[in-house]
Each structure stands twice: as C-alpha cells, then as structure tokens.
Design an enzyme around this catalytic site. Structure first.
Site, mmCIF file in Angstrom:
data_model
loop_
_atom_site.group_PDB
_atom_site.id
_atom_site.type_symbol
_atom_site.label_atom_id
_atom_site.label_comp_id
_atom_site.label_asym_id
_atom_site.label_seq_id
_atom_site.Cartn_x
_atom_site.Cartn_y
_atom_site.Cartn_z
ATOM 1 N N ARG A 173 0.918 -1.255 -0.079
ATOM 2 C CA ARG A 173 -0.083 0.059 0.001
ATOM 3 C C ARG A 173 0.964 1.190 -0.076
ATOM 4 O O ARG A 173 2.047 1.073 0.438
ATOM 5 C CB ARG A 173 -0.915 0.172 1.150
ATOM 6 C CG ARG A 173 -1.724 -1.085 1.274
ATOM 7 C CD ARG A 173 -2.682 -1.334 2.672
ATOM 8 N NE ARG A 173 -3.663 -2.248 2.854
ATOM 9 C CZ ARG A 173 -3.145 -3.327 3.524
ATOM 10 N NH1 ARG A 173 -2.322 -3.434 4.167
ATOM 11 N NH2 ARG A 173 -4.230 -4.302 3.561
ATOM 12 N N LYS A 196 -1.664 -1.785 8.033
ATOM 13 C CA LYS A 196 -3.048 -1.622 8.093
ATOM 14 C C LYS A 196 -3.540 -2.677 9.238
ATOM 15 O O LYS A 196 -3.230 -3.945 9.148
ATOM 16 C CB LYS A 196 -3.906 -1.758 6.591
ATOM 17 C CG LYS A 196 -5.217 -1.356 6.780
ATOM 18 C CD LYS A 196 -6.002 -1.201 5.485
ATOM 19 C CE LYS A 196 -7.338 -1.177 5.774
ATOM 20 N NZ LYS A 196 -8.050 -1.247 4.318
ATOM 21 N N HIS A 199 -2.801 1.875 -6.233
ATOM 22 C CA HIS A 199 -3.495 0.605 -5.786
ATOM 23 C C HIS A 199 -3.554 -0.415 -6.728
ATOM 24 O O HIS A 199 -3.715 -1.535 -6.518
ATOM 25 C CB HIS A 199 -4.560 0.895 -5.036
ATOM 26 C CG HIS A 199 -4.831 -0.011 -3.641
ATOM 27 N ND1 HIS A 199 -4.100 0.166 -2.629
ATOM 28 C CD2 HIS A 199 -5.783 -0.887 -3.363
ATOM 29 C CE1 HIS A 199 -4.665 -0.710 -1.461
ATOM 30 N NE2 HIS A 199 -5.546 -1.331 -2.129
ATOM 31 N N ARG A 205 -0.820 -2.805 -6.397
ATOM 32 C CA ARG A 205 -0.869 -4.107 -5.835
ATOM 33 C C ARG A 205 -1.916 -4.889 -6.124
ATOM 34 O O ARG A 205 -1.651 -6.036 -6.019
ATOM 35 C CB ARG A 205 -1.450 -3.120 -4.399
ATOM 36 C CG ARG A 205 -1.712 -4.094 -3.090
ATOM 37 C CD ARG A 205 -2.229 -3.411 -1.890
ATOM 38 N NE ARG A 205 -2.794 -4.019 -0.997
ATOM 39 C CZ ARG A 205 -2.550 -4.689 0.133
ATOM 40 N NH1 ARG A 205 -1.228 -5.232 0.008
ATOM 41 N NH2 ARG A 205 -3.415 -5.276 0.861
ATOM 42 N N HIS A 227 -4.313 -9.857 4.372
ATOM 43 C CA HIS A 227 -5.516 -9.465 4.415
ATOM 44 C C HIS A 227 -6.316 -10.412 5.691
ATOM 45 O O HIS A 227 -5.338 -11.441 5.855
ATOM 46 C CB HIS A 227 -6.454 -10.209 2.983
ATOM 47 C CG HIS A 227 -6.449 -9.402 2.086
ATOM 48 N ND1 HIS A 227 -6.335 -9.843 0.704
ATOM 49 C CD2 HIS A 227 -6.196 -8.193 1.797
ATOM 50 C CE1 HIS A 227 -6.318 -8.766 -0.212
ATOM 51 N NE2 HIS A 227 -6.100 -7.657 0.461
ATOM 52 N N TYR A 283 -9.547 -11.617 -6.381
ATOM 53 C CA TYR A 283 -8.462 -11.748 -7.521
ATOM 54 C C TYR A 283 -8.744 -12.918 -8.234
ATOM 55 O O TYR A 283 -8.236 -12.950 -9.620
ATOM 56 C CB TYR A 283 -7.043 -11.978 -6.918
ATOM 57 C CG TYR A 283 -6.736 -10.413 -6.257
ATOM 58 C CD1 TYR A 283 -6.839 -9.300 -7.149
ATOM 59 C CD2 TYR A 283 -6.707 -10.415 -4.819
ATOM 60 C CE1 TYR A 283 -6.429 -8.192 -6.321
ATOM 61 C CE2 TYR A 283 -6.370 -9.083 -4.043
ATOM 62 C CZ TYR A 283 -6.269 -8.089 -4.790
ATOM 63 O OH TYR A 283 -5.829 -6.821 -4.114
#
Length: 347
Positions: A204, A229, A294, A297, A320, A329
């Site tokens: 990120r 994050k 982004h 990524r 995640h 994805y």
C-alpha cells in the site's frame, strides 16, 4: 449513481470529502478537479473547500443543529473509548461524525430508548432521502455497532443492525506489459525504485512511505512491514532485482530515517507526490487508464495468482484478515478464462 459529499478538516485543511460506490468514470471526472486527492484513511476522494466545489457537489450551508446534551456527552465518551483502544484519529473522526449525525436525527429521543426500528427509519428518512452513498451508510453501521456494543443500557440488538448490500466491484488490474512500461518510464532512481517496490512487494502507498532502511533485510531477502493496516506486522519477499535497485538508490541518496524521504531529511516522502510521479509515468508511456498506486498492488496479487501461487500465500503477502478479501482476485485472473473457446469461433 449514489454519492454524497460533506465538509471536513483533513490534515489541518478545509476539504470536501466525496463518498460514492466505486465507479471508474466518476473517479476520472473527480481527478480532473484541481487539488483532488484520494485518502486511504477517509476511504474517500477529497478536494479543496471552495465555493465552486460546494456548488459542484451541492453542499448546503452547515446546519447549526446539534445533538442533545446527552448525545454530546456520549460522543465524547465514545471518543475516549476509541482512543483507549488505540483507534487511529481518522477512524475516531469518521465514527464520531457518523454518530453525531445519527444523534442529531434523534435529538428528542433518549439514547436508551433507541431501537433497531429507529436505525431503519434513519436509513430511509435521512440516508436514502438525501441520496447518500452505500459506503457512507456502511461507515455509519460500523460506528453504531461499535458504539452500542460499548454501552449497557440499550434496546439495540447489535447483530440485527444490517449493512447495505455491497456492490461487487472487481479490482483494477494491469497487464505485465503495462506494468513494465510504467516502471521503466522514469529515469530518476528514486521514482523508479518507489514504484517498482510497490508492485514487486504488493505494498500500500502508506506502507511504502513508512519504510525505514532497517526494514530491508538483504540477508534473508525480505521486507519487514511494521504497523501496517490493522496495526499488524508482516513480511514480504524481496526480489533480487529490487535489491539491486535499492542498493543503487541508497548509494545515491543516503536517506537518514525513512527509506524514501522528501525535501526534508528525516521526513517521509509525501504520498501525494508519489501519486503525481505515477501520473507522470502514465503520460510518458501514453496509458490513458485512470491508474492509481493501488492498481499496482492489485496487479501484483493477480499476477501471482496467474503464475500459480496459492491463494493462502497471497492472503498472507497482502496482509488480508479474511480469505474472502483475497478471493476477489480469482474473478480478474484471466489465466483460465483465456483457455475457454467462444462458440463464435465455430460458426
């Protein structure tokens, strides 16, 4: 398309935040407005608070209405609770603003008497009537659930506060050829290394600018991401090609505190400047898509999946919490789709 806009102070600047469900055309239009920026913490685009922008997004003068005295006291207590749990200031601001809006709507009703039916009424009579976005409604739901979970005397059944139905938006992905063009567009060593590191490690923007030289472990060929994050540390593999880029860059710039520093030594590189570097690369290679950092990524994750990397590993690499987040994805990977023969070919 549903959207909403509100006035706020972000990084000591008066701004207008615009909330909307993801839409490529709308994003492209917002990008044309001078001073428009994306904020990961606000999860919104925001732009300068000017009369022109207020008119553009139909911002009415702020209502003088305030919550009841009880509401104001409860918002302050909620802020204290969030701080004690070490929530970020941006989350604190977002949640307390959402709660304030709800308490203004129910100014005449004791908070202990508010029930689930009141939440439905608020959604219909305030959020839907004012054409506010699903993303804003989702933020309100997060705030209400968290607030009512922290107080005892309530008629609210937290599990029955429903969220708006989420739109199924696929992540934007570039081809490997497009990524290569973007990463090779700049001759400046710092610019090239920053963009390359984002793609090669699936970072990120905030994770990149927070990196320090000590986070690069050349012996183990890994990058340590501290306080990413969700306040989680994680490690990602470091490509030998990137390590060479980093060594050349380091020898040239000799950063003091952060791996990538801006005009002032010891200060991290400005994320807005990094977005601008990407825009300049797009112009140089004549890519017209509204690419953001982004996207690099997303492209990293999709290209890993297409090369056969297990989804569970990709989840770890991206940081995640849920595998469901990573599974998105599988819907943009073209490896299997390209093997399907169209019946048109047999006509």
């Amino acid at each position: 398309m549903n959207w909403s806009a509100k006035l706020l102070t972000h990084k000591n600047e008066k701004r207008i935040a615009v909330y909307f469900d993801k839409n490529v055309e709308f994003i492209a239009r917002i990008k044309q407005i001078d001073g428009a920026r994306w904020s990961q913490s606000l999860v919104a685009w925001h732009l300068p608070d000017t009369e022109e922008n207020r008119g553009r997004f139909k911002i009415k003068p702020a209502s003088p209405s305030l919550p009841s005295v009880e509401g104001i006291e409860q918002i302050e207590k909620f802020k204290q609770w969030l701080r004690s749990k070490r929530y970020s200031e941006s989350t604190l601001s977002t949640y307390s603003d959402a709660l304030k809006s709800f308490f203004v709507f129910y100014r005449e009703k004791p908070i202990a008497q508010i029930n689930n039916e009141d939440v439905i009424i608020y959604n219909n009579e305030y959020i839907l009537k004012n054409n506010l976005s699903a993303s804003y409604q989702n933020q309100l739901t997060n705030a209400l659930k968290l607030y009512f979970a922290t107080i005892r005397e309530t008629k609210i059944e937290i599990d029955k506060i429903h969220r708006p139905k989420r739109s199924k938006v696929l992540p934007n992905v570039l081809s490997k050829e497009e990524v290569k063009l973007i990463l090779e567009a700049h001759t400046n060593s710092k610019h090239k290394t920053m963009l390359s590191l984002i793609y090669s490690c699936g970072l990120r923007c905030g994770e990149l600018v927070a990196l320090q030289p000590v986070h690069i472990d050349s012996k183990r060929n890994i990058v340590l991401l501290k306080n990413a994050k969700g306040k989680k540390d994680r490690i990602v593999p470091l490509s030998p090609k990137i390590l060479k880029l980093l060594r050349d860059y380091y020898a040239l710039y000799k950063p003091k505190t952060y791996l990538f520093e801006g005009q002032f030594a010891g200060k991290p590189y400005d994320s807005r400047s990094l977005q601008l570097i990407l825009k300049q690369a797009l112009v140089k290679v004549n890519i017209k898509k509204p690419v953001t950092l982004h996207w690099l990524r997303h492209s990293y994750a999709t290209h890993l999946l297409e090369s056969g990397t297990d989804l569970r590993y990709i989840q770890e690499l991206l940081g995640h919490n849920s595998s469901k987040t990573t599974e998105i994805y599988t819907h943009v990977s073209t490896k299997s789709i390209q093997q399907i023969k169209s019946p048109f070919d047999d006509l």
